[in-house]
Design a protein around this motif. Sequence first.
Motif, PDB file in Angstrom:
ATOM      1  N   ASP A  37      -6.267  10.652   3.626  1.00  0.00           N
ATOM      2  CA  ASP A  37      -5.470  10.216   2.480  1.00  0.00           C
ATOM      3  C   ASP A  37      -4.032  10.034   2.953  1.00  0.00           C
ATOM      4  OD1 ASP A  37      -7.628  10.330   0.806  1.00  0.00           O
ATOM      5  OD2 ASP A  37      -7.158  12.313  -0.003  1.00  0.00           O
ATOM      6  N   VAL A  38      -3.363   9.039   2.383  1.00  0.00           N
ATOM      7  CA  VAL A  38      -1.991   8.715   2.796  1.00  0.00           C
ATOM      8  C   VAL A  38      -1.128   8.532   1.554  1.00  0.00           C
ATOM      9  CG1 VAL A  38      -0.540   7.011   3.995  1.00  0.00           C
ATOM     10  CG2 VAL A  38      -2.817   7.542   4.895  1.00  0.00           C
ATOM     11  N   ALA A  39       0.095   9.053   1.601  1.00  0.00           N
ATOM     12  CA  ALA A  39       1.042   8.808   0.507  1.00  0.00           C
ATOM     13  C   ALA A  39       2.445   8.694   1.070  1.00  0.00           C
ATOM     14  CB  ALA A  39       0.986   9.943  -0.513  1.00  0.00           C
ATOM     15  N   VAL A  40       3.291   7.969   0.341  1.00  0.00           N
ATOM     16  CA  VAL A  40       4.716   7.903   0.697  1.00  0.00           C
ATOM     17  C   VAL A  40       5.525   8.358  -0.511  1.00  0.00           C
ATOM     18  CG1 VAL A  40       4.501   6.121   2.462  1.00  0.00           C
ATOM     19  CG2 VAL A  40       4.829   5.426   0.076  1.00  0.00           C
ATOM     20  N   CYS A  41       6.597   9.086  -0.247  1.00  0.00           N
ATOM     21  CA  CYS A  41       7.422   9.649  -1.314  1.00  0.00           C
ATOM     22  C   CYS A  41       8.863   9.152  -1.180  1.00  0.00           C
ATOM     23  CB  CYS A  41       7.373  11.176  -1.259  1.00  0.00           C
ATOM     24  SG  CYS A  41       5.688  11.815  -1.318  1.00  0.00           S
ATOM     25  N   PRO A  42       9.165   8.028  -1.834  1.00  0.00           N
ATOM     26  CA  PRO A  42      10.521   7.477  -1.769  1.00  0.00           C
ATOM     27  C   PRO A  42      11.430   8.160  -2.794  1.00  0.00           C
ATOM     28  CG  PRO A  42       9.099   6.015  -3.035  1.00  0.00           C
ATOM     29  CD  PRO A  42       8.239   7.194  -2.619  1.00  0.00           C
ATOM     30  N   PRO A  43      12.733   7.887  -2.728  1.00  0.00           N
ATOM     31  CA  PRO A  43      13.623   8.372  -3.790  1.00  0.00           C
ATOM     32  C   PRO A  43      13.156   7.822  -5.148  1.00  0.00           C
ATOM     33  CG  PRO A  43      14.889   7.495  -1.939  1.00  0.00           C
ATOM     34  CD  PRO A  43      13.458   7.150  -1.680  1.00  0.00           C
ATOM     35  N   ASN A  44      13.406   8.551  -6.217  1.00  0.00           N
ATOM     36  CA  ASN A  44      12.916   8.151  -7.543  1.00  0.00           C
ATOM     37  C   ASN A  44      13.268   6.719  -7.941  1.00  0.00           C
ATOM     38  OD1 ASN A  44      11.618  10.497  -8.043  1.00  0.00           O
ATOM     39  ND2 ASN A  44      13.087  11.316  -9.519  1.00  0.00           N
ATOM     40  N   VAL A  45      14.492   6.285  -7.596  1.00  0.00           N
ATOM     41  CA  VAL A  45      14.902   4.941  -8.033  1.00  0.00           C
ATOM     42  C   VAL A  45      14.074   3.833  -7.384  1.00  0.00           C
ATOM     43  CG1 VAL A  45      17.264   5.438  -8.755  1.00  0.00           C
ATOM     44  CG2 VAL A  45      16.801   4.946  -6.347  1.00  0.00           C
ATOM     45  N   TYR A  46      13.390   4.156  -6.291  1.00  0.00           N
ATOM     46  CA  TYR A  46      12.553   3.145  -5.640  1.00  0.00           C
ATOM     47  C   TYR A  46      11.058   3.356  -5.902  1.00  0.00           C
ATOM     48  CZ  TYR A  46      16.883   2.477  -2.972  1.00  0.00           C
ATOM     49  OH  TYR A  46      18.181   2.276  -2.607  1.00  0.00           O
ATOM     50  N   LEU A  47      10.717   4.335  -6.698  1.00  0.00           N
ATOM     51  CA  LEU A  47       9.285   4.616  -6.932  1.00  0.00           C
ATOM     52  C   LEU A  47       8.552   3.377  -7.442  1.00  0.00           C
ATOM     53  CD1 LEU A  47       9.128   8.161  -8.598  1.00  0.00           C
ATOM     54  CD2 LEU A  47       8.106   7.469  -6.414  1.00  0.00           C
ATOM     55  N   HIS A  48       9.149   2.721  -8.423  1.00  0.00           N
ATOM     56  CA  HIS A  48       8.458   1.587  -9.034  1.00  0.00           C
ATOM     57  C   HIS A  48       8.237   0.466  -8.019  1.00  0.00           C
ATOM     58  CE1 HIS A  48       8.124  -2.011 -11.776  1.00  0.00           C
ATOM     59  NE2 HIS A  48       7.098  -1.251 -12.101  1.00  0.00           N
ATOM     60  N   ALA A  49       9.291   0.124  -7.283  1.00  0.00           N
ATOM     61  CA  ALA A  49       9.188  -0.959  -6.294  1.00  0.00           C
ATOM     62  C   ALA A  49       8.147  -0.618  -5.224  1.00  0.00           C
ATOM     63  CB  ALA A  49      10.549  -1.206  -5.655  1.00  0.00           C
ATOM     64  N   THR A  54       2.494  -1.066  -2.930  1.00  0.00           N
ATOM     65  CA  THR A  54       1.261  -0.418  -2.441  1.00  0.00           C
ATOM     66  C   THR A  54       0.091  -0.619  -3.412  1.00  0.00           C
ATOM     67  OG1 THR A  54       1.890   1.634  -3.526  1.00  0.00           O
ATOM     68  CG2 THR A  54       2.504   1.427  -1.207  1.00  0.00           C
ATOM     69  N   LYS A  55       0.354  -1.281  -4.522  1.00  0.00           N
ATOM     70  CA  LYS A  55      -0.660  -1.470  -5.574  1.00  0.00           C
ATOM     71  C   LYS A  55      -1.984  -1.985  -5.006  1.00  0.00           C
ATOM     72  CE  LYS A  55      -0.212  -2.797 -10.354  1.00  0.00           C
ATOM     73  NZ  LYS A  55       0.815  -3.304 -11.234  1.00  0.00           N
ATOM     74  N   GLY A  56      -3.082  -1.401  -5.441  1.00  0.00           N
ATOM     75  CA  GLY A  56      -4.394  -1.875  -5.014  1.00  0.00           C
ATOM     76  C   GLY A  56      -4.776  -1.412  -3.609  1.00  0.00           C
ATOM     77  N   SER A  57      -3.885  -0.678  -2.938  1.00  0.00           N
ATOM     78  CA  SER A  57      -4.190  -0.195  -1.585  1.00  0.00           C
ATOM     79  C   SER A  57      -4.581   1.277  -1.651  1.00  0.00           C
ATOM     80  CB  SER A  57      -2.964  -0.356  -0.676  1.00  0.00           C
ATOM     81  OG  SER A  57      -2.050   0.702  -0.893  1.00  0.00           O
ATOM     82  N   SER A  58      -4.908   1.819  -0.483  1.00  0.00           N
ATOM     83  CA  SER A  58      -5.278   3.245  -0.456  1.00  0.00           C
ATOM     84  C   SER A  58      -4.046   4.139  -0.261  1.00  0.00           C
ATOM     85  CB  SER A  58      -6.276   3.483   0.679  1.00  0.00           C
ATOM     86  OG  SER A  58      -5.636   3.158   1.896  1.00  0.00           O
ATOM     87  N   VAL A  59      -2.868   3.537  -0.186  1.00  0.00           N
ATOM     88  CA  VAL A  59      -1.645   4.334   0.021  1.00  0.00           C
ATOM     89  C   VAL A  59      -1.094   4.797  -1.329  1.00  0.00           C
ATOM     90  CG1 VAL A  59       0.718   4.301   0.951  1.00  0.00           C
ATOM     91  CG2 VAL A  59      -1.116   3.080   2.154  1.00  0.00           C
ATOM     92  N   GLY A  60      -1.028   6.092  -1.518  1.00  0.00           N
ATOM     93  CA  GLY A  60      -0.520   6.660  -2.763  1.00  0.00           C
ATOM     94  C   GLY A  60       0.998   6.774  -2.728  1.00  0.00           C
ATOM     95  N   VAL A  61       1.577   7.014  -3.902  1.00  0.00           N
ATOM     96  CA  VAL A  61       3.031   7.145  -4.009  1.00  0.00           C
ATOM     97  C   VAL A  61       3.358   8.452  -4.704  1.00  0.00           C
ATOM     98  CG1 VAL A  61       5.126   6.107  -4.996  1.00  0.00           C
ATOM     99  CG2 VAL A  61       3.337   4.646  -4.048  1.00  0.00           C
ATOM    100  N   GLY A  62       4.376   9.134  -4.201  1.00  0.00           N
ATOM    101  CA  GLY A  62       4.761  10.411  -4.797  1.00  0.00           C
ATOM    102  C   GLY A  62       6.261  10.507  -4.998  1.00  0.00           C
ATOM    103  N   ALA A  63       6.660  11.330  -5.966  1.00  0.00           N
ATOM    104  CA  ALA A  63       8.073  11.642  -6.171  1.00  0.00           C
ATOM    105  C   ALA A  63       8.412  12.872  -5.329  1.00  0.00           C
ATOM    106  CB  ALA A  63       8.327  11.914  -7.646  1.00  0.00           C
ATOM    107  N   GLN A  64       9.707  13.088  -5.119  1.00  0.00           N
ATOM    108  CA  GLN A  64      10.151  14.239  -4.306  1.00  0.00           C
ATOM    109  C   GLN A  64      10.533  15.432  -5.149  1.00  0.00           C
ATOM    110  OE1 GLN A  64      13.354  12.792  -1.856  1.00  0.00           O
ATOM    111  NE2 GLN A  64      12.246  10.948  -1.304  1.00  0.00           N
ATOM    112  N   ASN A  65      10.553  15.233  -6.468  1.00  0.00           N
ATOM    113  CA  ASN A  65      10.994  16.285  -7.379  1.00  0.00           C
ATOM    114  C   ASN A  65      10.729  15.795  -8.800  1.00  0.00           C
ATOM    115  OD1 ASN A  65      12.378  18.616  -8.382  1.00  0.00           O
ATOM    116  ND2 ASN A  65      14.229  17.385  -8.650  1.00  0.00           N
ATOM    117  N   VAL A  66      10.753  16.710  -9.747  1.00  0.00           N
ATOM    118  CA  VAL A  66      10.559  16.356 -11.147  1.00  0.00           C
ATOM    119  C   VAL A  66      11.193  17.455 -11.987  1.00  0.00           C
ATOM    120  CG1 VAL A  66       8.360  17.579 -11.508  1.00  0.00           C
ATOM    121  CG2 VAL A  66       8.765  15.438 -12.700  1.00  0.00           C
ATOM    122  N   TYR A  67      11.428  17.175 -13.277  1.00  0.00           N
ATOM    123  CA  TYR A  67      11.895  18.237 -14.167  1.00  0.00           C
ATOM    124  C   TYR A  67      10.718  18.719 -15.009  1.00  0.00           C
ATOM    125  CZ  TYR A  67      15.188  20.951 -16.888  1.00  0.00           C
ATOM    126  OH  TYR A  67      15.860  21.993 -17.472  1.00  0.00           O
TER     127      TYR A  67
END
Length: 251
Positions: A37-49, A54-67
């Motif tokens: 499994d693979v994921a990348v965790c960009p800064p929040n402001v770039y999460l959407h982009a 990565t849409k439709g790929s096997s690469v997941g996206v993660g945030a680095q923090n949350v409230y």
Amino acid sequence: MRRPFVAGNWKMNLTRDESTALASEIVSAVGSGGNCDVAVCPPNVYLHAVAEATKGSSVGVGAQNVYHEVSGAFTGETSTEMIKDVGATYVILGHSERRNILGESNEDVNKKLHAVLAAGLTPIVCVGELLEEREAGRTIDVIKEQFTGSFANISAEQLGKCVIAYEPVWAIGTGKVATPEQAEEVHANLRSIMTEAFDASTAESVRIQYGGSVKPDNAAELLGQPNIDGALVGGAALKADSFVAIIKAAG
Ligand code: PGA
């Protein structure tokens, strides 16, 4: 069998264009996904982009923090629903930079963990000792304390949905990697701590990543250890070739 999981923690780096370009390069190299499994965790402001890239790929996206709160008057914070809304499915919690620079406690991590699980996101919960704690022979005590505090009032079923990252603070961004034996010792201890606090089958199912100066030339040996199930990668995740080489070493 635990499926390896390699995640890139981009921290506060890259521009929007660099983020989407890096994500696209990783998507092309990883293809439909191998044994990892693979994921990348960009800064929040770039999460959407990045989630679009990565849409439709096997690469997941993660945030680095949350409230931990759902919504309201919390200036500057981001909720789990917002993170989900822009396409992320993972959240890193309790990274040592948040614990040591931004003052996050085990109690804060625990509140966030409950919020992340309630939202159906996958947490990557970080634990790790400082150099002086290791030198004082306190590594396992510190890990146990962080685990117990961060996972308070979590059920075995919830624990089964978590990923843990062992990141010795002295190895993060320093080029000083833990030896495979040092890392394996802590990972095996973490599994015993989970068995004691929960049960053996849940403890066996939880993936424990190692993080701290993971590079293409040390990844295979670290990931070859029986209790090391992947990597949380900082510096080497900022370039597609080194990140992909680590993924290949894992799967
Ligand atoms: P590093 O960072 O790979 O640059 O040491 C790892 C991390 O902080 O997650």
